[in-house]
Enzyme design. Structure first.
Site, PDB file in Angstrom:
ATOM      1  N   ASP A   1       0.843  -1.205   0.000  1.00  0.00           N
ATOM      2  CA  ASP A   1       0.000   0.000   0.000  1.00  0.00           C
ATOM      3  C   ASP A   1       0.878   1.254   0.000  1.00  0.00           C
ATOM      4  OD1 ASP A   1       0.833  -0.190   2.616  1.00  0.00           O
ATOM      5  OD2 ASP A   1      -1.156   0.083   3.519  1.00  0.00           O
ATOM      6  N   SER A   2       2.211   1.041   0.004  1.00  0.00           N
ATOM      7  CA  SER A   2       3.140   2.145  -0.246  1.00  0.00           C
ATOM      8  C   SER A   2       2.849   2.770  -1.603  1.00  0.00           C
ATOM      9  CB  SER A   2       4.591   1.639  -0.206  1.00  0.00           C
ATOM     10  OG  SER A   2       4.750   0.514  -1.039  1.00  0.00           O
TER      11      SER A   2
ATOM     12  N   ASP B   1      -1.055  -6.070  -0.181  1.00  0.00           N
ATOM     13  CA  ASP B   1      -1.433  -5.436   1.086  1.00  0.00           C
ATOM     14  C   ASP B   1      -2.933  -5.217   1.199  1.00  0.00           C
ATOM     15  OD1 ASP B   1       0.600  -4.968   2.905  1.00  0.00           O
ATOM     16  OD2 ASP B   1       1.310  -3.165   1.879  1.00  0.00           O
TER      17      ASP B   1
ATOM     18  N   LYS C   1      -1.224  -9.334   2.853  1.00  0.00           N
ATOM     19  CA  LYS C   1      -0.445  -8.887   4.014  1.00  0.00           C
ATOM     20  C   LYS C   1      -1.278  -7.878   4.779  1.00  0.00           C
ATOM     21  CE  LYS C   1       3.281  -5.978   3.727  1.00  0.00           C
ATOM     22  NZ  LYS C   1       2.829  -4.813   4.523  1.00  0.00           N
TER      23      LYS C   1
ATOM     24  N   GLU D   1      -1.266  -5.393   8.619  1.00  0.00           N
ATOM     25  CA  GLU D   1      -0.415  -4.836   9.673  1.00  0.00           C
ATOM     26  C   GLU D   1      -1.026  -5.053  11.049  1.00  0.00           C
ATOM     27  OE1 GLU D   1       0.277  -0.688   8.823  1.00  0.00           O
ATOM     28  OE2 GLU D   1       1.038  -1.111   6.808  1.00  0.00           O
TER      29      GLU D   1
ATOM     30  N   GLU E   1       9.478  -4.163  10.136  1.00  0.00           N
ATOM     31  CA  GLU E   1       9.889  -2.884   9.554  1.00  0.00           C
ATOM     32  C   GLU E   1      10.449  -1.947  10.618  1.00  0.00           C
ATOM     33  OE1 GLU E   1       7.045  -0.980   6.956  1.00  0.00           O
ATOM     34  OE2 GLU E   1       8.291   0.821   6.762  1.00  0.00           O
TER      35      GLU E   1
HETATM   36  O1  KIV Z   1       3.563  -1.090   1.605  1.00  0.00           O
HETATM   37  C1  KIV Z   1       4.725  -1.512   1.543  1.00  0.00           C
HETATM   38  O2  KIV Z   1       5.460  -1.310   0.577  1.00  0.00           O
HETATM   39  C2  KIV Z   1       5.216  -2.282   2.674  1.00  0.00           C
HETATM   40  C3  KIV Z   1       6.695  -2.494   2.759  1.00  0.00           C
HETATM   41  C4  KIV Z   1       7.351  -1.254   3.203  1.00  0.00           C
HETATM   42  C5  KIV Z   1       7.026  -3.658   3.595  1.00  0.00           C
HETATM   43  O3  KIV Z   1       4.466  -2.668   3.517  1.00  0.00           O
END
Ligand code: KIV
EC number: 2.1.2.11
Length: 275
Positions: free
Chosen positions: A44-45, A83, A113, A115, A182
């Site tokens: 989600d970056s 994510d 994924k 968090e 992280e």
């Molecule tokens: O969103 C993302 O790119 C991430 C990485 C920084 C692990 O969660």
């Protein structure tokens, strides 16, 4: 051979480092896949490096599904992990399963994924029960940026370090197949990696993790807004792109591009008749 969650678990058992990079589109994912990366994270970056937000909070399910589909189309071998965006799983186990399912069905991911630690255990259990592989994410979890008060290293004091370790064990027990760590101290990440049977994937967590992940715009020098200490530049693609764009602009303005070799021909008589 397609990488799966089993490949990643076996890599830890064989003491082989796992490689992961973020990608958000077909052509970049294809290049990474051809280079032999084990897993690609549709992070989600993308809210920051693709959409230009200052954080990941505004990223939607539609954003994630859209980019996940594109990445998945570019991957023959890499496991695609996508994510779950902010508030797509924190709200209830029902939301968590439905949204994880959409990422798999519509986004064509191989895993999701999410968090968080003990506070999302029920959601993880429910998603795993629906046969969807889950990767955890502890330490600096960017969706909690407003609670942390910024992008800061996590787990530096005893209470915080203990909480991350306990969360990692709880996540493993809940059924995650791997955990991203992280921005946590190197020694803490090593201790967690040694205690867990599932792999840890570090970003700003040192070489003691079972694998590494980086945001590709960071490692290629394509994103200047924020350059964390843990990023190593493996290329200067941003500068190369800027140079190429400037040359293109100059050549178009000067009439040097397109040249004869870039053009299609037609018989002169046909053109003459049209004048
Ligand atoms: O969103 C993302 O790119 C991430 C990485 C920084 C692990 O969660």
């Amino acid at each position: 051979m397609k990488n799966t969650i089993v490949t990643l678990k076996e890599a830890k058992q064989k003491n082989k480092k796992i490689t992961m990079l973020t990608a958000y589109d077909y052509s970049t994912a294809k290049l990474m896949d051809e280079a032999g990366v084990n897993a690609i994270l549709v992070g989600d970056s993308l809210g920051m490096v693709i959409l230009g937000y200052t954080d990941t909070i505004s990223v939607t399910m539609e954003d994630m599904i859209h980019h996940s589909k594109a990445v998945s189309n570019g991957c023959k071998q890499a496991l695609v992990v996508t994510d779950m965006p902010f508030l797509s799983y924190q709200t209830s186990t029902y939301d968590a399963v439905v949204n994880a399912g959409r990422i798999m069905k519509e986004g064509r991911a191989g895993a999701v994924k999410l968090e968080g630690g003990s506070e999302v255990i029920e959601q993880i259990q429910a998603i795993v029960k629906a046969s969807i592989p889950v990767m955890g994410h502890l330490g600096l979890t960017p969706q909690s940026i407003h609670s942390f008060g910024g992008f800061k290293v996590q787990g530096k004091n005893e209470t915080a370090a203990k909480k991350i370790l306990e969360d990692a064990i709880a996540l493993q027990e809940a059924g995650v197949f791997a955990i991203v760590l992280e921005c946590v101290p190197e020694a803490l990440a090593k201790l967690i990696s040694d205690k867990l049977t599932i792999p840890t994937i570090g970003i700003g967590a040192g070489a003691g993790c079972d694998g590494q992940v980086l945001v590709y715009q960071d490692m290629l020098g394509m994103y200047g807004e924020l350059t964390p200490k843990f990023v190593k530049r493996f290329g200067n693609v941003g500068e190369q792109m800027k140079e190429a764009f400037s040359t293109y602009i100059k050549e178009v303005q000067e009439g040097a591009f397109p040249a004869k070799e870039h053009c299609f021909t037609i018989e002169e008589e046909i053109i003459a008749k049209l004048y």
